[in-house]
Scaffold this motif. Sequence first.
Motif, PDB file in Angstrom:
ATOM      1  N   ILE A  48      10.293  -6.132  29.097  1.00 22.24           N
ATOM      2  CA  ILE A  48      11.482  -5.901  29.435  1.00 22.24           C
ATOM      3  C   ILE A  48      12.208  -5.054  28.778  1.00 22.24           C
ATOM      4  O   ILE A  48      13.193  -4.190  29.313  1.00 22.24           O
ATOM      5  CB  ILE A  48      12.149  -7.442  29.594  1.00 22.24           C
ATOM      6  N   SER A  49      12.002  -5.131  27.419  1.00 21.53           N
ATOM      7  CA  SER A  49      12.675  -3.897  26.373  1.00 21.53           C
ATOM      8  C   SER A  49      12.215  -2.712  26.993  1.00 21.53           C
ATOM      9  O   SER A  49      13.247  -1.748  27.153  1.00 21.53           O
ATOM     10  CB  SER A  49      11.955  -4.198  25.058  1.00 21.53           C
ATOM     11  N   ASP A  50      11.086  -2.153  27.222  1.00 24.34           N
ATOM     12  CA  ASP A  50      10.727  -0.968  27.859  1.00 24.34           C
ATOM     13  C   ASP A  50      11.560  -0.607  29.111  1.00 24.34           C
ATOM     14  O   ASP A  50      11.947   0.373  29.239  1.00 24.34           O
ATOM     15  CB  ASP A  50       9.010  -1.062  28.258  1.00 24.34           C
ATOM     16  N   LEU A  51      11.673  -1.659  30.056  1.00 28.64           N
ATOM     17  CA  LEU A  51      12.510  -1.445  31.468  1.00 28.64           C
ATOM     18  C   LEU A  51      13.701  -1.209  31.024  1.00 28.64           C
ATOM     19  O   LEU A  51      14.445  -0.036  31.618  1.00 28.64           O
ATOM     20  CB  LEU A  51      12.159  -2.630  32.329  1.00 28.64           C
ATOM     21  N   VAL A  52      14.652  -1.912  30.069  1.00 28.00           N
ATOM     22  CA  VAL A  52      15.882  -1.575  29.813  1.00 28.00           C
ATOM     23  C   VAL A  52      15.925  -0.235  29.259  1.00 28.00           C
ATOM     24  O   VAL A  52      16.817   0.306  29.567  1.00 28.00           O
ATOM     25  CB  VAL A  52      16.427  -2.696  28.981  1.00 28.00           C
ATOM     26  N   ASP A  53      15.191   0.068  28.325  1.00 26.12           N
ATOM     27  CA  ASP A  53      15.293   1.341  27.678  1.00 26.12           C
ATOM     28  C   ASP A  53      14.959   2.530  28.697  1.00 26.12           C
ATOM     29  O   ASP A  53      15.739   3.542  28.637  1.00 26.12           O
ATOM     30  CB  ASP A  53      14.077   1.700  26.756  1.00 26.12           C
ATOM     31  N   ILE A  67      13.396  -0.138  38.723  1.00 28.54           N
ATOM     32  CA  ILE A  67      13.322  -0.763  37.534  1.00 28.54           C
ATOM     33  C   ILE A  67      14.202  -2.111  37.390  1.00 28.54           C
ATOM     34  O   ILE A  67      13.876  -3.096  36.858  1.00 28.54           O
ATOM     35  CB  ILE A  67      14.074   0.175  36.551  1.00 28.54           C
ATOM     36  N   LEU A  68      15.314  -2.114  38.122  1.00 28.86           N
ATOM     37  CA  LEU A  68      16.379  -3.095  38.330  1.00 28.86           C
ATOM     38  C   LEU A  68      15.543  -4.485  39.055  1.00 28.86           C
ATOM     39  O   LEU A  68      15.527  -5.514  38.384  1.00 28.86           O
ATOM     40  CB  LEU A  68      17.455  -2.853  38.846  1.00 28.86           C
ATOM     41  N   TYR A  69      14.747  -4.004  40.028  1.00 32.85           N
ATOM     42  CA  TYR A  69      14.134  -5.075  40.791  1.00 32.85           C
ATOM     43  C   TYR A  69      12.973  -5.736  39.576  1.00 32.85           C
ATOM     44  O   TYR A  69      12.691  -7.112  39.558  1.00 32.85           O
ATOM     45  CB  TYR A  69      13.454  -4.609  41.932  1.00 32.85           C
ATOM     46  N   ALA A  70      12.335  -4.824  38.973  1.00 27.96           N
ATOM     47  CA  ALA A  70      11.707  -5.320  38.035  1.00 27.96           C
ATOM     48  C   ALA A  70      11.976  -6.176  36.896  1.00 27.96           C
ATOM     49  O   ALA A  70      11.470  -7.264  36.518  1.00 27.96           O
ATOM     50  CB  ALA A  70      10.558  -4.017  37.334  1.00 27.96           C
ATOM     51  N   LEU A  71      13.204  -5.688  36.351  1.00 30.64           N
ATOM     52  CA  LEU A  71      13.911  -6.539  35.434  1.00 30.64           C
ATOM     53  C   LEU A  71      14.205  -7.854  35.995  1.00 30.64           C
ATOM     54  O   LEU A  71      14.189  -8.750  35.016  1.00 30.64           O
ATOM     55  CB  LEU A  71      15.089  -5.507  34.994  1.00 30.64           C
ATOM     56  N   VAL A 112      22.623  -6.628  38.200  1.00 31.44           N
ATOM     57  CA  VAL A 112      21.568  -5.750  38.834  1.00 31.44           C
ATOM     58  C   VAL A 112      22.018  -5.560  40.276  1.00 31.44           C
ATOM     59  O   VAL A 112      21.991  -4.260  40.690  1.00 31.44           O
ATOM     60  CB  VAL A 112      20.382  -6.839  39.299  1.00 31.44           C
ATOM     61  N   ALA A 113      22.999  -6.287  40.741  1.00 30.22           N
ATOM     62  CA  ALA A 113      23.798  -5.778  42.276  1.00 30.22           C
ATOM     63  C   ALA A 113      24.536  -4.576  41.913  1.00 30.22           C
ATOM     64  O   ALA A 113      24.642  -3.701  42.612  1.00 30.22           O
ATOM     65  CB  ALA A 113      24.627  -7.225  42.701  1.00 30.22           C
ATOM     66  N   GLN A 114      25.573  -4.830  40.728  1.00 32.19           N
ATOM     67  CA  GLN A 114      26.409  -3.733  40.575  1.00 32.19           C
ATOM     68  C   GLN A 114      25.834  -2.167  40.191  1.00 32.19           C
ATOM     69  O   GLN A 114      26.055  -1.367  40.755  1.00 32.19           O
ATOM     70  CB  GLN A 114      27.227  -4.051  39.454  1.00 32.19           C
ATOM     71  N   ALA A 115      24.744  -2.469  39.313  1.00 33.61           N
ATOM     72  CA  ALA A 115      23.726  -1.485  39.095  1.00 33.61           C
ATOM     73  C   ALA A 115      23.123  -0.698  40.310  1.00 33.61           C
ATOM     74  O   ALA A 115      22.914   0.610  40.544  1.00 33.61           O
ATOM     75  CB  ALA A 115      22.833  -1.637  37.979  1.00 33.61           C
ATOM     76  N   HIS A 116      22.948  -1.632  41.186  1.00 28.78           N
ATOM     77  CA  HIS A 116      21.856  -1.221  42.456  1.00 28.78           C
ATOM     78  C   HIS A 116      22.857  -0.190  43.196  1.00 28.78           C
ATOM     79  O   HIS A 116      22.624   0.711  43.757  1.00 28.78           O
ATOM     80  CB  HIS A 116      21.690  -2.536  43.324  1.00 28.78           C
ATOM     81  N   VAL A 117      24.180  -0.707  43.378  1.00 29.92           N
ATOM     82  CA  VAL A 117      25.321   0.078  44.013  1.00 29.92           C
ATOM     83  C   VAL A 117      25.545   1.355  43.469  1.00 29.92           C
ATOM     84  O   VAL A 117      25.572   2.528  43.769  1.00 29.92           O
ATOM     85  CB  VAL A 117      26.238  -0.802  44.468  1.00 29.92           C
TER      86      VAL A 117
END
Length: 159
Positions: A48-53, A67-71, A112-117
């Motif tokens: 998770i840390s790797d994905l956030v980074d 990345i967001l979906y994986a997170l 996730v929704a906000q960052a997706h858009v």
Amino acid sequence: MIDMVATGVSIPVESERSLALKNYARGLLVNGPDKLDEAAIDDLRYSISDLVDDLRGDRPIHEQRSILYALYQKMGELRLRRSTRFSASGKHLARSLRECDSGFAERLEGVVAQAHVHGASSESVAELLRLLDQLGGHLFDGYRRSAPREKRKRPAWLA
């Protein structure tokens, strides 16, 4: 799958065997899975840390969404498993997360929704890190995991 057996309709008809399986599945749900060991928790936190980074970098929106979906999947899994609940995926993950911790689920879904858009921002990364803090925190620098000795075999093509 366990939930489907516990709550589903028996096909073609209910029988002694189907009732026994339903009761067994209900017992599994009540008792939950075995507790994750610390190594498995740390592996998920590291992932998770790797994905956030990865979201901190300049990436095209389609990569950010992946990345967001994986997170969402990994953070949801870690939240469920830390609560001694079974992992889930797809729509079942959203349902299970809301049953387990509705506040966490709403915050995770929201970021996730906000960052997706709009794309990942420093604010969305900060919110993901706050959520990760609830799961044990960011784990990356200095993290090391060694394979068990019996798994350290030299591949034949290197011989």
